[in-house]
Design an enzyme around this catalytic site. Structure first.
Site, PDB file in Angstrom:
ATOM      1  N   HIS A 252      64.513   3.587   4.944  1.00 35.11           N
ATOM      2  CA  HIS A 252      64.230   5.017   5.152  1.00 35.11           C
ATOM      3  C   HIS A 252      63.639   5.551   3.842  1.00 35.11           C
ATOM      4  O   HIS A 252      63.979   5.053   2.764  1.00 35.11           O
ATOM      5  CB  HIS A 252      65.488   5.853   5.367  1.00 35.11           C
ATOM      6  CG  HIS A 252      66.423   5.440   6.456  1.00 35.11           C
ATOM      7  ND1 HIS A 252      67.306   4.405   6.331  1.00 35.11           N
ATOM      8  CD2 HIS A 252      66.665   5.982   7.673  1.00 35.11           C
ATOM      9  CE1 HIS A 252      68.040   4.316   7.435  1.00 35.11           C
ATOM     10  NE2 HIS A 252      67.674   5.252   8.270  1.00 35.11           N
TER      11      HIS A 252
ATOM     12  N   ASP B   6      66.253   6.154   1.135  1.00 31.53           N
ATOM     13  CA  ASP B   6      66.879   4.987   0.489  1.00 31.53           C
ATOM     14  C   ASP B   6      66.131   4.588  -0.769  1.00 31.53           C
ATOM     15  O   ASP B   6      66.698   3.974  -1.667  1.00 31.53           O
ATOM     16  CB  ASP B   6      66.831   3.733   1.387  1.00 31.53           C
ATOM     17  CG  ASP B   6      67.266   3.976   2.802  1.00 31.53           C
ATOM     18  OD1 ASP B   6      68.103   4.863   3.008  1.00 31.53           O
ATOM     19  OD2 ASP B   6      66.762   3.267   3.699  1.00 31.53           O
TER      20      ASP B   6
HETATM   21  C1  XLS Z   1      72.738   4.700  12.359  1.00 32.99           C
HETATM   22  C2  XLS Z   1      71.537   3.954  12.638  1.00 32.99           C
HETATM   23  C3  XLS Z   1      70.520   3.931  11.504  1.00 32.99           C
HETATM   24  C4  XLS Z   1      69.177   3.487  12.019  1.00 32.99           C
HETATM   25  C5  XLS Z   1      68.037   3.822  11.125  1.00 32.99           C
HETATM   26  O1  XLS Z   1      73.762   4.578  13.022  1.00 32.99           O
HETATM   27  O2  XLS Z   1      71.893   2.663  13.010  1.00 32.99           O
HETATM   28  O3  XLS Z   1      70.966   3.120  10.472  1.00 32.99           O
HETATM   29  O4  XLS Z   1      69.166   2.119  12.263  1.00 32.99           O
HETATM   30  O5  XLS Z   1      67.935   5.180  10.901  1.00 32.99           O
END
Ligand code: XLS
Ligand code: NI
Ligand code: NI
Length: 433
Positions: free
Chosen positions: A99, A102
């Site tokens: 993301h 991150d």
């Molecule tokens: C959260 C989600 C997130 C997605 C990406 O529960 O799994 O990590 O995979 O935004």
């Protein structure tokens, strides 16, 4: 070179008999299974957020990890990237996912966020020239900052919709620039806390329009990546609109987007929705909607998205069975949307968790392939429906209630129930594990 992973060598395949913890026992990238290398089947990705941004917090306590890159400067973000690419090399990871939040510090303005992301993307691009690790998918974090507390595309405030659209554009640009193969939309806060203040019609229409804009931008840029929605039933919001595969499919059909968007299906989310992982995968497969998977289990007792590394081979076998039946991954892959526990403090824990997850998936894949190649399970399934192979049965589907009733009377139709043979099939599956 950072010294974070010092002393840890590149992980190699040594086979099940090895005593060395830092090796693969089952994941052998070059081993050919059903005509394809294991690495090309599984297409493992490291999740940047869990491995490098997660600080070890839980609802009752904050940071437990001590990482030299924690901080909100660009220098810290670059150090984090250095460590991340070192770990990708150690694991021989073919892919990673991220993301925006991150990888870059949060700025004071949108313009600053955009600049920060672009600078880090350039830094990644340099590293990717020599690294074997590619980008499986990028995504936007539209759920952590307080501006998104009432949703992103579904926010009652149009300026939050605008901020979200602008952020998605940046994240799609980053994904395209880095050669990403997919773009994921997980609707973190696209849902509601209470119906008392929520307009379901408006929120659905706005979510759909945002998704259309994503698809329009993809085509405008001539990008051939996949757009994926990641279903999840709840958490963080009480109710999330992208509840499960069936719900997302209904949403896509409603807005005519079913040929443009596929799904990224997460094991833990399937469980939160009250399904098994294989249910979600099988349904997506039958709808032609299986794009990619997030391979992280939930604790079955906690009822929370605990994002743990997979460690249950029988579950993996049934999951990859559905993936193989759906034709395997094309652009998608196996993303470890998984984090180590907050007491797992060491650099070694980060490596060993991935080794374990990769080995578990590899064993599951091998069992799934054996099951499929052997064909007994599919043969039993076909036999169960064999009645439908007759011309009479096929013709019935083209007839109508009245003619069917006539024939039932004329032939004195009185069907005898037959065994579903469940235990026999369960015994069969256990033979491959
Ligand atoms: C959260 C989600 C997130 C997605 C990406 O529960 O799994 O990590 O995979 O935004
Ligand atoms: Ni999740
Ligand atoms: Ni996920």
């Amino acid at each position: 070179m950072t010294d974070f992973f010092k002393g840890i060598q590149a992980v190699k395949y040594e086979g099940p008999e090895t005593e060395n913890e830092f090796t693969f026992r089952y994941y052998n990238p070059d081993e050919v299974i059903m005509g394809k290398r294991m690495e090309d089947h599984l297409r493992f990705a490291v999740a940047y957020w869990h491995s490098f941004a997660y600080e070890g917090g839980d609802p009752f306590g904050g940071r437990t990890f001590d990482r030299p890159w924690f901080g909100d400067s660009m220098d810290a973000a670059k150090l984090k990237a250095d460590a991340a690419f070192e770990m990708f090399d150690i694991l021989g990871a073919p892919y990673f996912c991220f993301h925006d939040l991150d990888v870059r510090p949060e700025g004071k303005t949108f313009a600053e966020n955009k600049r920060n992301l672009e600078e880090i993307v350039d830094y990644f691009a340099q590293k990717m020239e020599t690294s074997k690790t590619k980008l499986l998918w990028g995504t936007a974090n539209l759920f952590t900052h307080r501006r998104f507390m009432a949703g992103a595309a579904t926010n009652p405030d149009p300026e939050v919709f605008a901020y979200s659209a602008a952020t998605i554009k940046s994240c799609m640009d980053a994904t395209m620039k880095l050669g990403g193969e997919n773009y994921v939309l997980w609707g973190g806060r696209e849902g509601y806390e209470t119906l008392l203040n929520t307009d379901l019609t408006k929120e659905a229409e706005h979510a759909a329009r945002m998704l259309e804009m994503v698809v329009e931008y993809k085509h405008k840029m001539g990008w051939d990546g996949q757009i994926l929605i990641e279903p999840k039933p709840q958490e963080p919001s009480k109710h999330q609109y992208d509840f499960d595969v069936a719900t997302v499919y209904g949403f896509l059909k409603r807005f005519g987007l079913e040929n443009e968007v596929k799904m990224n299906i997460e094991q833990g989310h399937a469980i939160l929705a009250g399904h098994s992982f294989e249910h979600e995968l099988a349904l997506a497969g039958s709808l032609g909607m299986l794009g990619s998977i997030d391979m992280n289990r939930n604790d079955y007792q906690s009822g929370w998205d605990t994002d743990q590394f997979p460690n249950n081979v029988p579950e993996m076998a049934l999951a990859y069975y559905e993936v193989l039946k759906a034709g395997g991954f094309t652009k998608g892959g196996t993303n470890f949307d998984a984090r180590i526990r907050r007491q797992s403090l060491d650099a070694e824990d980060l490596i060993l968790s991935h080794i374990g997850g990769m080995d578990c998936c590899a064993r599951g894949l091998k069992a799934a392939a054996a099951m499929l190649e052997d064909g007994k399970l599919e043969a039993a399934r076909d036999a169960r429906y064999a009645g439908w192979d007759t011309d009479g049965a096929k013709a019935m589907l083209g007839s109508d209630l009245a003619s069917i009733q006539e024939r039932v009377l004329a032939d004195n139709v009185n069907p005898e129930p037959r065994s579903g043979r469940q235990e026999r099939l369960e015994n069969l599956v256990n033979r491959y594990l």
